[in-house]
Design a protein around this motif. Structure first.
Motif, mmCIF file in Angstrom:
data_model
loop_
_atom_site.group_PDB
_atom_site.id
_atom_site.type_symbol
_atom_site.label_atom_id
_atom_site.label_comp_id
_atom_site.label_asym_id
_atom_site.label_seq_id
_atom_site.Cartn_x
_atom_site.Cartn_y
_atom_site.Cartn_z
ATOM 1 N N VAL A 99 0.858 -1.190 0.000
ATOM 2 C CA VAL A 99 0.000 0.000 0.000
ATOM 3 C C VAL A 99 0.890 1.235 0.000
ATOM 4 O O VAL A 99 1.782 1.369 0.838
ATOM 5 C CB VAL A 99 -0.921 0.017 1.238
ATOM 6 C CG1 VAL A 99 -1.823 1.244 1.201
ATOM 7 C CG2 VAL A 99 -1.758 -1.259 1.299
ATOM 8 N N GLU A 146 -12.927 10.366 2.868
ATOM 9 C CA GLU A 146 -11.891 9.712 2.056
ATOM 10 C C GLU A 146 -10.861 9.006 2.939
ATOM 11 O O GLU A 146 -10.406 7.904 2.631
ATOM 12 C CB GLU A 146 -11.188 10.746 1.178
ATOM 13 C CG GLU A 146 -12.049 11.288 0.048
ATOM 14 C CD GLU A 146 -11.333 12.371 -0.728
ATOM 15 O OE1 GLU A 146 -10.612 12.030 -1.685
ATOM 16 O OE2 GLU A 146 -11.481 13.552 -0.362
ATOM 17 N N GLN A 203 -12.477 5.901 4.582
ATOM 18 C CA GLN A 203 -12.637 4.847 3.582
ATOM 19 C C GLN A 203 -11.310 4.150 3.299
ATOM 20 O O GLN A 203 -11.242 2.923 3.214
ATOM 21 C CB GLN A 203 -13.202 5.443 2.288
ATOM 22 C CG GLN A 203 -13.574 4.388 1.256
ATOM 23 C CD GLN A 203 -14.328 4.986 0.079
ATOM 24 O OE1 GLN A 203 -14.510 6.193 -0.026
ATOM 25 N NE2 GLN A 203 -14.775 4.130 -0.815
ATOM 26 N N PHE A 204 -10.240 4.939 3.198
ATOM 27 C CA PHE A 204 -8.912 4.375 2.952
ATOM 28 C C PHE A 204 -8.491 3.468 4.113
ATOM 29 O O PHE A 204 -8.006 2.355 3.907
ATOM 30 C CB PHE A 204 -7.887 5.504 2.772
ATOM 31 C CG PHE A 204 -6.495 5.007 2.530
ATOM 32 C CD1 PHE A 204 -6.033 4.781 1.240
ATOM 33 C CD2 PHE A 204 -5.635 4.741 3.594
ATOM 34 C CE1 PHE A 204 -4.743 4.302 1.012
ATOM 35 C CE2 PHE A 204 -4.352 4.261 3.376
ATOM 36 C CZ PHE A 204 -3.905 4.038 2.080
ATOM 37 N N GLN A 224 -10.371 1.961 6.415
ATOM 38 C CA GLN A 224 -11.198 0.761 6.553
ATOM 39 C C GLN A 224 -10.916 -0.268 5.458
ATOM 40 O O GLN A 224 -11.079 -1.462 5.673
ATOM 41 C CB GLN A 224 -12.677 1.144 6.562
ATOM 42 C CG GLN A 224 -13.091 1.883 7.833
ATOM 43 C CD GLN A 224 -14.590 2.080 7.944
ATOM 44 O OE1 GLN A 224 -15.309 2.054 6.942
ATOM 45 N NE2 GLN A 224 -15.072 2.294 9.160
ATOM 46 N N GLU A 225 -10.467 0.200 4.317
ATOM 47 C CA GLU A 225 -10.155 -0.717 3.218
ATOM 48 C C GLU A 225 -8.779 -1.361 3.365
ATOM 49 O O GLU A 225 -8.555 -2.475 2.887
ATOM 50 C CB GLU A 225 -10.222 0.021 1.878
ATOM 51 C CG GLU A 225 -11.637 0.360 1.439
ATOM 52 C CD GLU A 225 -11.662 1.147 0.134
ATOM 53 O OE1 GLU A 225 -10.560 1.491 -0.381
ATOM 54 O OE2 GLU A 225 -12.760 1.433 -0.367
ATOM 55 N N ASN A 226 -7.860 -0.681 4.044
ATOM 56 C CA ASN A 226 -6.471 -1.147 4.065
ATOM 57 C C ASN A 226 -5.921 -1.556 5.429
ATOM 58 O O ASN A 226 -4.951 -2.310 5.503
ATOM 59 C CB ASN A 226 -5.559 -0.057 3.489
ATOM 60 C CG ASN A 226 -5.843 0.207 2.023
ATOM 61 O OD1 ASN A 226 -5.478 -0.577 1.151
ATOM 62 N ND2 ASN A 226 -6.513 1.322 1.742
ATOM 63 N N GLN A 257 -13.857 1.325 13.698
ATOM 64 C CA GLN A 257 -14.727 0.286 13.162
ATOM 65 C C GLN A 257 -16.173 0.769 13.184
ATOM 66 O O GLN A 257 -16.575 1.517 14.065
ATOM 67 C CB GLN A 257 -14.580 -1.004 13.969
ATOM 68 C CG GLN A 257 -13.252 -1.715 13.714
ATOM 69 C CD GLN A 257 -13.136 -3.017 14.476
ATOM 70 O OE1 GLN A 257 -13.516 -3.093 15.625
ATOM 71 N NE2 GLN A 257 -12.598 -4.043 13.831
ATOM 72 N N SER A 293 -19.818 1.668 10.477
ATOM 73 C CA SER A 293 -20.182 2.083 9.122
ATOM 74 C C SER A 293 -19.388 3.322 8.723
ATOM 75 O O SER A 293 -18.992 4.131 9.571
ATOM 76 C CB SER A 293 -21.681 2.386 9.044
ATOM 77 O OG SER A 293 -21.992 3.551 9.783
ATOM 78 N N LEU A 294 -19.144 3.452 7.429
ATOM 79 C CA LEU A 294 -18.387 4.592 6.900
ATOM 80 C C LEU A 294 -19.035 5.909 7.310
ATOM 81 O O LEU A 294 -18.355 6.858 7.730
ATOM 82 C CB LEU A 294 -18.314 4.487 5.368
ATOM 83 C CG LEU A 294 -17.611 5.630 4.624
ATOM 84 C CD1 LEU A 294 -16.152 5.730 5.050
ATOM 85 C CD2 LEU A 294 -17.708 5.414 3.113
ATOM 86 N N TYR A 353 -3.948 7.721 10.037
ATOM 87 C CA TYR A 353 -3.437 7.449 8.682
ATOM 88 C C TYR A 353 -1.910 7.339 8.699
ATOM 89 O O TYR A 353 -1.326 6.391 8.157
ATOM 90 C CB TYR A 353 -3.881 8.563 7.731
ATOM 91 C CG TYR A 353 -3.377 8.411 6.322
ATOM 92 C CD1 TYR A 353 -4.103 7.694 5.371
ATOM 93 C CD2 TYR A 353 -2.167 8.996 5.925
ATOM 94 C CE1 TYR A 353 -3.627 7.559 4.064
ATOM 95 C CE2 TYR A 353 -1.692 8.860 4.637
ATOM 96 C CZ TYR A 353 -2.424 8.141 3.704
ATOM 97 O OH TYR A 353 -1.952 8.004 2.413
ATOM 98 N N LYS A 397 -3.927 -4.961 6.386
ATOM 99 C CA LYS A 397 -4.608 -6.259 6.356
ATOM 100 C C LYS A 397 -3.644 -7.327 5.854
ATOM 101 O O LYS A 397 -2.944 -7.125 4.865
ATOM 102 C CB LYS A 397 -5.819 -6.208 5.420
ATOM 103 C CG LYS A 397 -7.016 -5.469 5.988
ATOM 104 C CD LYS A 397 -8.170 -5.490 5.004
ATOM 105 C CE LYS A 397 -9.372 -4.732 5.562
ATOM 106 N NZ LYS A 397 -10.489 -4.678 4.593
#
Length: 218
Positions: A5, A23, A26-27, A29-31, A43, A45-46, A62, A72
Motif C-alpha cells: 500500500v 476519504e 474509507q482508505f 477501513q479498506e487497508n 470500526q 459504518s463509513l 493514517y 490487512k
C-alpha cells in the motif's frame, strides 16, 4: 501476505480541505488490519465513523498506519489472530478442567437417619454447626463430639462449609443436608484422608470412613 500500500497523502495534505474525512476513513477501513481499526476506534459504518471522528485523529491514524505497517494480512494482523487462538484454547482447557471437577463422581454415600426441614441447606462459605461420630469400616470409633449431658453440654463443631476446613467428603455431603437432618455418611479414601491416612487420629491409610452427622444450624 499483505498487499503493498502506497502512502498517498502527507500530513499537510491530510489537514487541508483537499482531502475530506470520508476519504481518509474509507482508505483506513479498506487497508488497515481489524486490530488497528479497533485500537483507533474506527470500526463501524463509513457514515458513522466519518461523522464521529475528528480530522486530526484521522490524520494521526493514517500516518500511524504506515509507521506500524498495520495493513490487512500483515504480521500486525496475524499476531493478534494467533494470540486470540491461543487464548481461546486456554479458555477451553480451563473450562474443561472446571467441568471435570464439577462432574467428578461423588466419593461418598449418604443415608438419612432423621429428616431435616428440607428448606435450609448450607451454601459454600456458610458457617455450620454439627455433632458427629466417626468410625472405621470395622466399627472402631476414632472420633466423636456429641451434645453430652444436661450438666455438661458440649459445644458443637462449627466451621465454614465448602472452604476446605474439613475433609472433602464432609464439605460435599453437608451441602446436601438441611437443618435438623441426621445422616450416616460413608466417605471413600479419596475424599477422606487418602493414602496417607491420619496416624495421630487413629485413621490408617486408604481408610473408608463412616460418620453419623447431625446438622444443627447454619
Amino acid at each position: 501476505m499483505a498487499a503493498i500500500v502506497e502512502q498517498q497523502w502527507d500530513k499537510s495534505t491530510l489537514m487541508s480541505d483537499t482531502i475530506g474525512k470520508k476519504e481518509i476513513v474509507q482508505f483506513l477501513q479498506e487497508n488497515a488490519a481489524p486490530r488497528f481499526l479497533n485500537e483507533e476506534k474506527l470500526q463501524g459504518s463509513l457514515k458513522n465513523v466519518t461523522k464521529t471522528s475528528k480530522k486530526d485523529h484521522l490524520t494521526e491514524a493514517y500516518l500511524k498506519l504506515f509507521e506500524k505497517q498495520a495493513f490487512k494480512g500483515s504480521e500486525y494482523d496475524t499476531v493478534v489472530e494467533i494470540t486470540a487462538k491461543v487464548a481461546t484454547m486456554q479458555v477451553k482447557q480451563c473450562k474443561g478442567k472446571e467441568e471435570e471437577e464439577v462432574h467428578e463422581e461423588p466419593k461418598f454415600k449418604k443415608i438419612v437417619l432423621k429428616k431435616g426441614d428440607k428448606q435450609n441447606f448450607p451454601k459454600k462459605g456458610d458457617k455450620v454447626s454439627c455433632y458427629y461420630t466417626g468410625k472405621l469400616e470395622n466399627g472402631t470409633e476414632f472420633d466423636s463430639l456429641q451434645a453430652g449431658s444436661k450438666k455438661k453440654k458440649n459445644m458443637p463443631l462449627s466451621f465454614k462449609v465448602g472452604k476446605g476446613h474439613v475433609i472433602k467428603g464432609w464439605d460435599e455431603a453437608l451441602m446436601g443436608m438441611s437443618v435438623g437432618e441426621k445422616a450416616q455418611i460413608t466417605i471413600e479414601p479419596e475424599w477422606a484422608y487418602g493414602k496417607s491416612g491420619k496416624p495421630e487420629g487413629k485413621i490408617p491409610p486408604n481408610a473408608t470412613l463412616i460418620f453419623e452427622v447431625e446438622l444443627l444450624r447454619i
